[in-house]
Design a protein around this motif. Structure first.
Motif, PDB file in Angstrom:
ATOM      1  N   HIS A   1       0.825  -1.215   0.000  1.00  0.00           N
ATOM      2  CA  HIS A   1       0.000   0.000   0.000  1.00  0.00           C
ATOM      3  C   HIS A   1       0.858   1.264   0.000  1.00  0.00           C
ATOM      4  CE1 HIS A   1      -4.156  -1.449   0.472  1.00  0.00           C
ATOM      5  NE2 HIS A   1      -3.629  -2.466   1.137  1.00  0.00           N
ATOM      6  N   LEU A   2       2.158   1.117   0.251  1.00  0.00           N
ATOM      7  CA  LEU A   2       3.065   2.264   0.304  1.00  0.00           C
ATOM      8  C   LEU A   2       3.881   2.319  -0.983  1.00  0.00           C
ATOM      9  CD1 LEU A   2       4.229   1.747   3.998  1.00  0.00           C
ATOM     10  CD2 LEU A   2       2.443   3.297   3.154  1.00  0.00           C
ATOM     11  N   SER A   3       4.629   3.417  -1.164  1.00  0.00           N
ATOM     12  CA  SER A   3       5.366   3.580  -2.417  1.00  0.00           C
ATOM     13  C   SER A   3       6.655   4.362  -2.198  1.00  0.00           C
ATOM     14  CB  SER A   3       4.493   4.313  -3.440  1.00  0.00           C
ATOM     15  OG  SER A   3       4.328   5.672  -3.046  1.00  0.00           O
ATOM     16  N   ILE A   4       7.323   4.629  -3.298  1.00  0.00           N
ATOM     17  CA  ILE A   4       8.529   5.454  -3.276  1.00  0.00           C
ATOM     18  C   ILE A   4       8.224   6.798  -2.633  1.00  0.00           C
ATOM     19  CG2 ILE A   4      10.153   6.714  -4.761  1.00  0.00           C
ATOM     20  CD1 ILE A   4      10.017   4.300  -6.684  1.00  0.00           C
ATOM     21  N   ASN A   5       7.023   7.324  -2.823  1.00  0.00           N
ATOM     22  CA  ASN A   5       6.658   8.627  -2.258  1.00  0.00           C
ATOM     23  C   ASN A   5       6.883   8.676  -0.749  1.00  0.00           C
ATOM     24  OD1 ASN A   5       5.813   9.482  -4.786  1.00  0.00           O
ATOM     25  ND2 ASN A   5       3.720   8.822  -4.435  1.00  0.00           N
ATOM     26  N   GLU A   6       6.666   7.582  -0.060  1.00  0.00           N
ATOM     27  CA  GLU A   6       6.832   7.556   1.389  1.00  0.00           C
ATOM     28  C   GLU A   6       8.243   7.174   1.830  1.00  0.00           C
ATOM     29  OE1 GLU A   6       2.688   7.282   0.343  1.00  0.00           O
ATOM     30  OE2 GLU A   6       4.120   5.665   0.023  1.00  0.00           O
ATOM     31  N   PHE A   7       8.986   6.472   0.983  1.00  0.00           N
ATOM     32  CA  PHE A   7      10.265   5.903   1.395  1.00  0.00           C
ATOM     33  C   PHE A   7      11.511   6.542   0.803  1.00  0.00           C
ATOM     34  CE2 PHE A   7       7.593   2.203   2.434  1.00  0.00           C
ATOM     35  CZ  PHE A   7       8.121   1.857   3.668  1.00  0.00           C
ATOM     36  N   GLU A   8      11.406   7.269  -0.274  1.00  0.00           N
ATOM     37  CA  GLU A   8      12.596   7.699  -1.005  1.00  0.00           C
ATOM     38  C   GLU A   8      13.637   8.358  -0.105  1.00  0.00           C
ATOM     39  OE1 GLU A   8      14.043   9.237  -5.228  1.00  0.00           O
ATOM     40  OE2 GLU A   8      12.019   9.782  -4.662  1.00  0.00           O
ATOM     41  N   MET A   9      14.829   7.730  -0.049  1.00  0.00           N
ATOM     42  CA  MET A   9      16.003   8.175   0.699  1.00  0.00           C
ATOM     43  C   MET A   9      15.771   8.265   2.205  1.00  0.00           C
ATOM     44  SD  MET A   9      18.071   8.005  -1.680  1.00  0.00           S
ATOM     45  CE  MET A   9      19.550   8.529  -0.849  1.00  0.00           C
ATOM     46  N   LYS A  10      14.774   7.554   2.703  1.00  0.00           N
ATOM     47  CA  LYS A  10      14.488   7.528   4.132  1.00  0.00           C
ATOM     48  C   LYS A  10      15.341   6.443   4.792  1.00  0.00           C
ATOM     49  CE  LYS A  10      10.616   8.770   5.208  1.00  0.00           C
ATOM     50  NZ  LYS A  10       9.236   9.048   5.318  1.00  0.00           N
ATOM     51  N   PRO A  11      16.041   6.763   5.897  1.00  0.00           N
ATOM     52  CA  PRO A  11      16.798   5.735   6.610  1.00  0.00           C
ATOM     53  C   PRO A  11      15.861   4.699   7.233  1.00  0.00           C
ATOM     54  CG  PRO A  11      17.412   7.950   7.355  1.00  0.00           C
ATOM     55  CD  PRO A  11      16.212   8.081   6.485  1.00  0.00           C
ATOM     56  N   VAL A  12      16.187   3.425   7.024  1.00  0.00           N
ATOM     57  CA  VAL A  12      15.362   2.322   7.528  1.00  0.00           C
ATOM     58  C   VAL A  12      16.281   1.279   8.165  1.00  0.00           C
ATOM     59  CG1 VAL A  12      13.797   0.434   6.864  1.00  0.00           C
ATOM     60  CG2 VAL A  12      13.575   2.678   5.770  1.00  0.00           C
TER      61      VAL A  12
ATOM     62  N   LEU B   1      15.109 -10.652   6.592  1.00  0.00           N
ATOM     63  CA  LEU B   1      15.686  -9.312   6.480  1.00  0.00           C
ATOM     64  C   LEU B   1      16.373  -9.105   5.141  1.00  0.00           C
ATOM     65  CD1 LEU B   1      17.046  -8.881  10.106  1.00  0.00           C
ATOM     66  CD2 LEU B   1      14.785  -8.330   9.165  1.00  0.00           C
ATOM     67  N   THR B   2      16.957 -10.160   4.612  1.00  0.00           N
ATOM     68  CA  THR B   2      17.567 -10.080   3.277  1.00  0.00           C
ATOM     69  C   THR B   2      16.488  -9.753   2.246  1.00  0.00           C
ATOM     70  OG1 THR B   2      19.279 -11.648   3.912  1.00  0.00           O
ATOM     71  CG2 THR B   2      18.872 -11.377   1.543  1.00  0.00           C
ATOM     72  N   GLN B   3      15.351 -10.404   2.368  1.00  0.00           N
ATOM     73  CA  GLN B   3      14.254 -10.143   1.437  1.00  0.00           C
ATOM     74  C   GLN B   3      13.668  -8.744   1.626  1.00  0.00           C
ATOM     75  OE1 GLN B   3      11.545 -13.465   1.817  1.00  0.00           O
ATOM     76  NE2 GLN B   3      13.238 -14.902   1.673  1.00  0.00           N
ATOM     77  N   LEU B   4      13.514  -8.319   2.886  1.00  0.00           N
ATOM     78  CA  LEU B   4      13.006  -6.968   3.148  1.00  0.00           C
ATOM     79  C   LEU B   4      13.969  -5.904   2.625  1.00  0.00           C
ATOM     80  CD1 LEU B   4      11.409  -6.952   6.705  1.00  0.00           C
ATOM     81  CD2 LEU B   4      10.337  -6.294   4.548  1.00  0.00           C
ATOM     82  N   ARG B   5      15.255  -6.186   2.724  1.00  0.00           N
ATOM     83  CA  ARG B   5      16.267  -5.249   2.214  1.00  0.00           C
ATOM     84  C   ARG B   5      16.058  -5.006   0.713  1.00  0.00           C
ATOM     85  NH1 ARG B   5      20.714  -3.475   4.690  1.00  0.00           N
ATOM     86  NH2 ARG B   5      20.341  -4.750   6.526  1.00  0.00           N
ATOM     87  N   MET B   6      15.737  -6.063  -0.032  1.00  0.00           N
ATOM     88  CA  MET B   6      15.476  -5.915  -1.473  1.00  0.00           C
ATOM     89  C   MET B   6      14.216  -5.093  -1.722  1.00  0.00           C
ATOM     90  SD  MET B   6      16.616  -9.562  -3.173  1.00  0.00           S
ATOM     91  CE  MET B   6      15.330 -10.482  -2.372  1.00  0.00           C
ATOM     92  N   VAL B   7      13.183  -5.343  -0.929  1.00  0.00           N
ATOM     93  CA  VAL B   7      11.936  -4.582  -1.079  1.00  0.00           C
ATOM     94  C   VAL B   7      12.194  -3.108  -0.790  1.00  0.00           C
ATOM     95  CG1 VAL B   7       9.615  -4.242  -0.145  1.00  0.00           C
ATOM     96  CG2 VAL B   7      10.450  -6.561  -0.591  1.00  0.00           C
ATOM     97  N   MET B   8      12.945  -2.830   0.257  1.00  0.00           N
ATOM     98  CA  MET B   8      13.244  -1.434   0.606  1.00  0.00           C
ATOM     99  C   MET B   8      14.071  -0.760  -0.482  1.00  0.00           C
ATOM    100  SD  MET B   8      11.781  -0.530   3.432  1.00  0.00           S
ATOM    101  CE  MET B   8      10.389  -1.389   2.711  1.00  0.00           C
ATOM    102  N   ARG B   9      14.979  -1.503  -1.087  1.00  0.00           N
ATOM    103  CA  ARG B   9      15.747  -0.943  -2.203  1.00  0.00           C
ATOM    104  C   ARG B   9      14.811  -0.580  -3.352  1.00  0.00           C
ATOM    105  NH1 ARG B   9      19.973  -4.708  -2.990  1.00  0.00           N
ATOM    106  NH2 ARG B   9      18.595  -5.908  -4.308  1.00  0.00           N
ATOM    107  N   GLY B  10      13.770  -1.381  -3.549  1.00  0.00           N
ATOM    108  CA  GLY B  10      12.806  -1.120  -4.621  1.00  0.00           C
ATOM    109  C   GLY B  10      11.988   0.146  -4.421  1.00  0.00           C
ATOM    110  N   VAL B  11      11.868   0.597  -3.160  1.00  0.00           N
ATOM    111  CA  VAL B  11      11.136   1.851  -2.888  1.00  0.00           C
ATOM    112  C   VAL B  11      12.104   2.975  -2.526  1.00  0.00           C
ATOM    113  CG1 VAL B  11       8.920   0.810  -2.316  1.00  0.00           C
ATOM    114  CG2 VAL B  11      10.629   1.122  -0.505  1.00  0.00           C
ATOM    115  N   HIS B  12      13.384   2.769  -2.848  1.00  0.00           N
ATOM    116  CA  HIS B  12      14.451   3.770  -2.708  1.00  0.00           C
ATOM    117  C   HIS B  12      14.740   4.185  -1.277  1.00  0.00           C
ATOM    118  CE1 HIS B  12      13.792   5.213  -7.129  1.00  0.00           C
ATOM    119  NE2 HIS B  12      13.973   3.909  -7.030  1.00  0.00           N
ATOM    120  N   ALA B  13      14.474   3.301  -0.318  1.00  0.00           N
ATOM    121  CA  ALA B  13      14.841   3.585   1.070  1.00  0.00           C
ATOM    122  C   ALA B  13      16.335   3.349   1.256  1.00  0.00           C
ATOM    123  CB  ALA B  13      14.049   2.690   2.018  1.00  0.00           C
TER     124      ALA B  13
END
Length: 177
Positions: free
Chosen positions: A89-100, A115-127
């Protein structure tokens, strides 16, 4: 710093939520604000099946956060479906360059595969996912009348390091891509 902590377990009183509560207690307040969101308490429809007030609130909280910590239980060496649905439900708009920062709990032995899988998802939303992460297992906790209590001091120190890293990242000049 405005820190959003998301607990991605499908069950109330989970080990994942216990970690989220510990994180909240470790953050220096009042100079930093912490909001803990326990996804099992929210009405988040399956992605593509509409929206809810809780989805809109999650979007708002994510957008307003300076940094985030996202936690999940280990379900079959992956992260939870509840968390996946919320992230959809979230997107790049909420995550871009945000520290996670990321954390997880496994029932038997520690496993960082989710966590390895979540890391890939976060990369996909530019976190910007920090390198330090925390992985616990049920034996790191003690069961009390109030719920699960993390007794492993090394992991508590690691969580503190993750918080410190997020504070530094949130306070630094943002880089846009």
């Amino acid at each position: 710093m405005n820190l959003l902590v998301i607990s991605g377990s499908a069950f109330p009183g989970s080990h994942t939520n216990a970690i989220a509560q510990i994180i909240e207690s470790l953050v220096e307040q009042p100079e930093n604000k912490v909001t803990v969101v326990d996804l099992c308490e929210l009405d988040i429809p399956v992605f593509g099946q509409g929206k809810s007030d809780d989805v809109e609130e999650l979007k708002r909280l994510t957008e307003e956060a300076d940094a985030m910590m996202i936690g999940t239980p280990n379900y079959h060496t992956s992260y939870s479906g509840v968390l996946k649905n919320a992230l959809d439900h979230l997107s790049i708009n909420e995550f871009e360059m945000k520290p996670v920062a990321l954390f997880c709990n496994s029932g038997g032995m520690r496993n960082s595969d989710p966590l390895t899988q979540l890391r890939m998802v976060m990369r996909g939303v530019h976190a910007m996912v920090i390198p330090t992460q925390a992985s616990t297992c049920d034996s790191d906790f003690m069961k009390t009348a109030k719920g699960h209590v993390l007794k492993n001091e090394e992991i508590i120190e690691r969580l503190s390091l993750m918080i410190d890293t997020l504070v530094k990242q949130a306070d630094s000049e943002p880089v846009s891509i």
